[in-house]
Design a protein around this motif. Structure first.
Motif, mmCIF file in Angstrom:
data_model
loop_
_atom_site.group_PDB
_atom_site.id
_atom_site.type_symbol
_atom_site.label_atom_id
_atom_site.label_comp_id
_atom_site.label_asym_id
_atom_site.label_seq_id
_atom_site.Cartn_x
_atom_site.Cartn_y
_atom_site.Cartn_z
ATOM 1 N N HIS A 183 58.331 -35.623 3.667
ATOM 2 C CA HIS A 183 58.168 -34.965 2.368
ATOM 3 C C HIS A 183 57.528 -35.914 1.346
ATOM 4 O O HIS A 183 58.012 -36.064 0.220
ATOM 5 C CB HIS A 183 59.519 -34.473 1.834
ATOM 6 C CG HIS A 183 60.356 -33.769 2.856
ATOM 7 N ND1 HIS A 183 59.923 -32.645 3.525
ATOM 8 C CD2 HIS A 183 61.597 -34.052 3.343
ATOM 9 C CE1 HIS A 183 60.864 -32.241 4.364
ATOM 10 N NE2 HIS A 183 61.882 -33.078 4.281
ATOM 11 N N ALA A 184 56.442 -36.539 1.777
ATOM 12 C CA ALA A 184 55.811 -37.549 0.927
ATOM 13 C C ALA A 184 55.225 -36.929 -0.338
ATOM 14 O O ALA A 184 54.408 -36.011 -0.281
ATOM 15 C CB ALA A 184 54.720 -38.276 1.699
ATOM 16 N N ALA A 185 55.658 -37.465 -1.484
ATOM 17 C CA ALA A 185 55.035 -37.109 -2.757
ATOM 18 C C ALA A 185 53.866 -38.032 -3.042
ATOM 19 O O ALA A 185 52.950 -37.678 -3.789
ATOM 20 C CB ALA A 185 56.068 -37.190 -3.884
ATOM 21 N N MET A 186 53.922 -39.242 -2.431
ATOM 22 C CA MET A 186 52.818 -40.185 -2.558
ATOM 23 C C MET A 186 52.751 -41.001 -1.275
ATOM 24 O O MET A 186 53.776 -41.315 -0.665
ATOM 25 C CB MET A 186 52.999 -41.121 -3.755
ATOM 26 C CG MET A 186 51.947 -42.227 -3.835
ATOM 27 S SD MET A 186 52.058 -43.221 -5.338
ATOM 28 C CE MET A 186 51.371 -42.057 -6.519
ATOM 29 N N VAL A 187 51.526 -41.346 -0.885
ATOM 30 C CA VAL A 187 51.297 -42.211 0.267
ATOM 31 C C VAL A 187 50.555 -43.446 -0.225
ATOM 32 O O VAL A 187 49.542 -43.333 -0.928
ATOM 33 C CB VAL A 187 50.481 -41.495 1.357
ATOM 34 C CG1 VAL A 187 50.141 -42.462 2.495
ATOM 35 C CG2 VAL A 187 51.261 -40.297 1.899
ATOM 36 N N VAL A 188 51.080 -44.612 0.124
ATOM 37 C CA VAL A 188 50.483 -45.890 -0.263
ATOM 38 C C VAL A 188 49.962 -46.578 0.995
ATOM 39 O O VAL A 188 50.718 -46.767 1.958
ATOM 40 C CB VAL A 188 51.520 -46.795 -0.952
ATOM 41 C CG1 VAL A 188 50.891 -48.140 -1.333
ATOM 42 C CG2 VAL A 188 52.096 -46.104 -2.184
ATOM 43 N N VAL A 189 48.684 -46.925 1.013
ATOM 44 C CA VAL A 189 48.093 -47.573 2.179
ATOM 45 C C VAL A 189 47.086 -48.626 1.725
ATOM 46 O O VAL A 189 46.583 -48.587 0.599
ATOM 47 C CB VAL A 189 47.374 -46.562 3.107
ATOM 48 C CG1 VAL A 189 48.377 -45.674 3.805
ATOM 49 C CG2 VAL A 189 46.365 -45.733 2.329
ATOM 50 N N GLY A 190 46.797 -49.568 2.624
ATOM 51 C CA GLY A 190 45.751 -50.540 2.361
ATOM 52 C C GLY A 190 44.382 -49.929 2.551
ATOM 53 O O GLY A 190 44.238 -48.879 3.197
ATOM 54 N N GLU A 191 43.374 -50.597 2.033
ATOM 55 C CA GLU A 191 42.033 -50.018 2.096
ATOM 56 C C GLU A 191 41.472 -49.998 3.519
ATOM 57 O O GLU A 191 40.494 -49.296 3.793
ATOM 58 C CB GLU A 191 41.080 -50.768 1.163
ATOM 59 C CG GLU A 191 40.888 -52.236 1.466
ATOM 60 C CD GLU A 191 39.938 -52.877 0.449
ATOM 61 O OE1 GLU A 191 39.189 -52.142 -0.214
ATOM 62 O OE2 GLU A 191 39.943 -54.105 0.322
ATOM 63 N N ASP A 192 42.083 -50.737 4.441
ATOM 64 C CA ASP A 192 41.614 -50.740 5.821
ATOM 65 C C ASP A 192 42.416 -49.792 6.705
ATOM 66 O O ASP A 192 42.341 -49.879 7.936
ATOM 67 C CB ASP A 192 41.670 -52.154 6.399
ATOM 68 C CG ASP A 192 43.093 -52.701 6.456
ATOM 69 O OD1 ASP A 192 43.970 -52.148 5.769
ATOM 70 O OD2 ASP A 192 43.321 -53.692 7.176
ATOM 71 N N VAL A 193 43.174 -48.870 6.126
ATOM 72 C CA VAL A 193 44.032 -47.984 6.906
ATOM 73 C C VAL A 193 43.219 -47.163 7.903
ATOM 74 O O VAL A 193 42.110 -46.717 7.612
ATOM 75 C CB VAL A 193 44.836 -47.038 5.968
ATOM 76 C CG1 VAL A 193 43.911 -46.077 5.239
ATOM 77 C CG2 VAL A 193 45.897 -46.280 6.750
ATOM 78 N N ARG A 194 43.770 -46.999 9.095
ATOM 79 C CA ARG A 194 43.183 -46.132 10.116
ATOM 80 C C ARG A 194 44.320 -45.362 10.771
ATOM 81 O O ARG A 194 45.383 -45.930 11.043
ATOM 82 C CB ARG A 194 42.436 -46.943 11.184
ATOM 83 C CG ARG A 194 41.176 -47.640 10.670
ATOM 84 C CD ARG A 194 40.098 -46.638 10.309
ATOM 85 N NE ARG A 194 38.848 -47.294 9.942
ATOM 86 C CZ ARG A 194 38.565 -47.731 8.719
ATOM 87 N NH1 ARG A 194 39.471 -47.581 7.743
ATOM 88 N NH2 ARG A 194 37.416 -48.317 8.456
ATOM 89 N N PHE A 195 44.091 -44.079 11.064
ATOM 90 C CA PHE A 195 45.140 -43.271 11.662
ATOM 91 C C PHE A 195 44.514 -42.067 12.349
ATOM 92 O O PHE A 195 43.379 -41.675 12.057
ATOM 93 C CB PHE A 195 46.152 -42.814 10.600
ATOM 94 C CG PHE A 195 45.553 -41.994 9.482
ATOM 95 C CD1 PHE A 195 45.614 -40.611 9.512
ATOM 96 C CD2 PHE A 195 44.907 -42.604 8.413
ATOM 97 C CE1 PHE A 195 45.057 -39.851 8.500
ATOM 98 C CE2 PHE A 195 44.335 -41.855 7.393
ATOM 99 C CZ PHE A 195 44.407 -40.470 7.440
ATOM 100 N N GLY A 196 45.294 -41.465 13.265
ATOM 101 C CA GLY A 196 44.804 -40.280 13.968
ATOM 102 C C GLY A 196 43.922 -40.630 15.156
ATOM 103 O O GLY A 196 43.669 -41.791 15.469
ATOM 104 N N TRP A 197 43.466 -39.584 15.831
ATOM 105 C CA TRP A 197 42.697 -39.712 17.063
ATOM 106 C C TRP A 197 41.557 -40.711 16.910
ATOM 107 O O TRP A 197 40.714 -40.604 16.034
ATOM 108 C CB TRP A 197 42.156 -38.340 17.458
ATOM 109 C CG TRP A 197 41.204 -38.293 18.603
ATOM 110 C CD1 TRP A 197 39.918 -37.881 18.568
ATOM 111 C CD2 TRP A 197 41.474 -38.648 19.966
ATOM 112 N NE1 TRP A 197 39.344 -37.952 19.808
ATOM 113 C CE2 TRP A 197 40.293 -38.428 20.697
ATOM 114 C CE3 TRP A 197 42.595 -39.146 20.635
ATOM 115 C CZ2 TRP A 197 40.197 -38.678 22.066
ATOM 116 C CZ3 TRP A 197 42.503 -39.394 21.999
ATOM 117 C CH2 TRP A 197 41.309 -39.152 22.695
#
Length: 331
Positions: free
Chosen positions: A116-130
């Motif tokens: 139930h994320a109201a905000m997601v915090v990630v670095g600029e190099d984030v990678r996710f998914g297929w």
């Protein structure tokens, strides 16, 4: 900090969260910036701060035939994540099925429906998914579509050389035996964790008994050499929760003086000959590199150097130097 090992352990009544995601191997200073921002955003909004991490490491799933060693075990990773102030960590079992999630499927399933994320915090190099096809721009687009805010934390580089903090850099430093440099990138001393096994007992015969760990089972072990550091007995920690830290001189390598083959980490707790550590899980922290691993021409030369290693370790660690053993039973 709560640890949820799979989505089934996430509380049904979990409210809105501020979430981040990553492997966080080593939880180095770059990771700490992202995690700190996650905690700060959650505190400001009175929400729960949560990190998603993965076990096993994706590299071991996608390239099972290649040797891959973790900078920190999952146990140590969770301890270090807890130290950042997070409220909870969701450990997802990494598998090929999980890897096949599209970026949208991953975000919708884990960040939106589960946390139930109201905000997601990630670095600029984030990678996710297929095939790591999702990036910071994908996250922004999905946040707009699915109704959560996104904060991108820019990379922060080392002031001395401008290089970004990274797990790759830590691995390079450890491969060179530069444990002090690795400490600077990690923000804490590099450690390995394992179960003490029976060795050849030469250390005891020489007057310097050691706790022996098999290097193949420990994750990233620094280059062969002799180090000053600490041996920690987690199961014997004081009741106040502090660590039972014992000063040690640590040998990493194959014991070339005795024509050894198997690579081990051997920790001599300074001045202690009474410890029975066999079968016990211990942590070895590596503070400073004393010298390379070399073969000595005879036992007397080895004993002289071992006495110097112990004295130097005591000096570096700020503890009294033990007396040199009077006799050796080695034949």
């Amino acid at each position: 900090m709560q640890v949820w090992r799979g989505t089934g352990e996430v509380p049904a009544d979990l409210g809105a969260t501020v979430a981040t995601l990553g492997i966080f191997d080593g939880v180095h200073r770059g990771h700490q910036v992202v995690l700190g921002a996650t905690v700060s955003e959650a505190e400001a909004a009175d929400l729960v701060s949560v990190a998603i991490t993965f076990d096993p490491h994706p590299a071991t799933v996608h390239r099972p035939d290649e040797q891959f060693e973790l900078i920190a075990s999952l146990t140590d990773r969770l301890e270090r994540l807890a130290a950042t102030g997070l409220d909870a960590v969701l450990v997802l079992e990494y598998s090929l099925d999980l890897a096949r999630n599209t970026p949208e499927e991953f975000v919708r399933t884990y960040l939106v429906d589960t946390l139930h994320a109201a905000m997601v915090v990630v670095g600029e190099d984030v990678r996710f998914g297929w095939r790591n096809s999702g990036d910071q721009h994908t996250m922004h687009d999905l946040g707009h579509e699915l109704g959560f805010g996104v904060r991108i934390v820019e990379d922060i580089a080392c002031e001395d050389n401008g290089r970004r903090w990274s797990s790759t850099w830590i691995r390079e430093l450890l491969a060179a035996g530069d444990v002090a440099g690795a400490t600077a990138v990690l923000g804490r001393t590099h450690r390995v964790r394992g179960v003490v096994v029976h060795g050849a007992k030469r250390g005891r015969e020489l007057g310097y008994p050691t706790a022996n760990l098999l290097a193949d089972d420990l994750g990233v072990v620094p280059a062969d050499g002799v180090y000053a550091g600490w041996l920690i007995r987690p199961e014997h920690a004081p009741a106040d929760g502090s660590s039972k830290r014992l000063p040690a001189a640590i040998s990493v390598g194959t014991n070339p003086t005795f024509h050894g083959v198997e690579r081990t980490v051997e920790a001599n707790v300074l001045g202690r000959t009474d410890l029975d550590l066999y079968g016990e899980e211990v942590v070895v922290e590596l503070v400073a590199n004393l010298r390379p691993m070399v073969a000595f021409d005879g036992i007397p030369a080895l004993l002289d150097q071992m006495a110097k290693d112990v004295a130097r370790s005591a000096e570096i660690l700020g503890v009294p130097a033990p007396q040199r053993p009077e006799t050796s039973t080695f034949q």
